[in-house]
Design an enzyme around this catalytic site. Structure first.
Site, PDB file in Angstrom:
ATOM      1  N   SER A  98       0.834  -1.197   0.000  1.00  0.00           N
ATOM      2  CA  SER A  98       0.000   0.000   0.000  1.00  0.00           C
ATOM      3  C   SER A  98       0.876   1.256   0.000  1.00  0.00           C
ATOM      4  CB  SER A  98      -0.946  -0.057   1.209  1.00  0.00           C
ATOM      5  OG  SER A  98      -1.929   0.944   1.150  1.00  0.00           O
ATOM      6  N   HIS A 123      -2.397  -1.297  -4.389  1.00  0.00           N
ATOM      7  CA  HIS A 123      -3.854  -1.374  -4.543  1.00  0.00           C
ATOM      8  C   HIS A 123      -4.431   0.031  -4.484  1.00  0.00           C
ATOM      9  CE1 HIS A 123      -4.531  -1.826   0.124  1.00  0.00           C
ATOM     10  NE2 HIS A 123      -3.886  -0.724  -0.190  1.00  0.00           N
TER      11      HIS A 123
END
Length: 201
Positions: A98, A123
């Protein structure tokens, strides 16, 4: 309660004790090794600014082992990395997921590394909001703006087309170091200090 090792050094004035992270900071090494949130981001930013003030021409090494976290906290670190004069080399140890992966790929081009058994994940941002419908709509619009911003940053640092980034980040996208190198998140996979030194020659 976690234990942080202490290093004792002999100086001209006697013994001096450092916690291990402070001692490594003297070597211009910064650790991003927890969830990215406001308090830790402020500490990382302060360390970056301190090292710049100490020597604006000497490289900084950022070791990353993070599951990600708060986007705004991560962007505070990212923006400071781009703002300061020293080059910031990044190295993934364990995981860079992330926001951790954005910090990894946001290092100086050619100086973004991963150890051989690390995992990298990208993501789209997520958000869970409660409250009045209008407030939920406001937060949803903000999340979409952040998604667009992050896609643009990944596109910039990986040199991938924006459409490809958008598609790649629709779901949790885990990568091996080799896959991350092919994607453009890292420049080199290293397994030893000597290998890293050779790349800097």
């Amino acid at each position: 309660m976690s234990y942080i090792p202490v290093v004792i050094e002999q100086t001209s004035r006697g013994e001096r004790a450092y916690d291990i992270y402070s001692r490594l900071l003297k070597e211009r090494i910064i650790f991003v090794c927890s969830t990215v949130e406001d308090h830790m981001a402020n500490l990382i930013v302060a360390q970056l600014l301190f090292l710049e003030a100490e020597n604006p021409k000497k490289d900084i090494y950022m070791y990353i082992n993070s599951p990600g976290g708060v986007v705004t906290a991560g962007l505070a670190i990212y923006d400071t990395m781009q703002f300061i004069k020293p080059k910031v080399a990044t190295l993934c140890i364990g995981q860079a997921c992330s926001m951790g992966s954005l910090l990894l790929c946001g290092g100086e081009h050619g100086m973004r590394y991963s150890l051989p058994h690390s995992r990298i994940m990208i993501h789209q941002p997520s958000g869970g909001y409660k409250g009045q419908a209008t407030d939920i709509e406001i937060h949803a619009r903000e999340t979409l703006k952040i998604k667009k911003l992050l896609n643009e940053l990944y596109s910039k640092h990986t040199e991938q087309a924006l459409k490809h980034i958008e598609k790649s980040m629709e779901r949790d996208n885990f990568m091996s170091p080799g896959e991350a190198k092919k994607f453009g998140l890292v420049d080199n996979i290293i397994s030893s200090r000597d290998a890293m030194a050779l790349l800097h020659k």
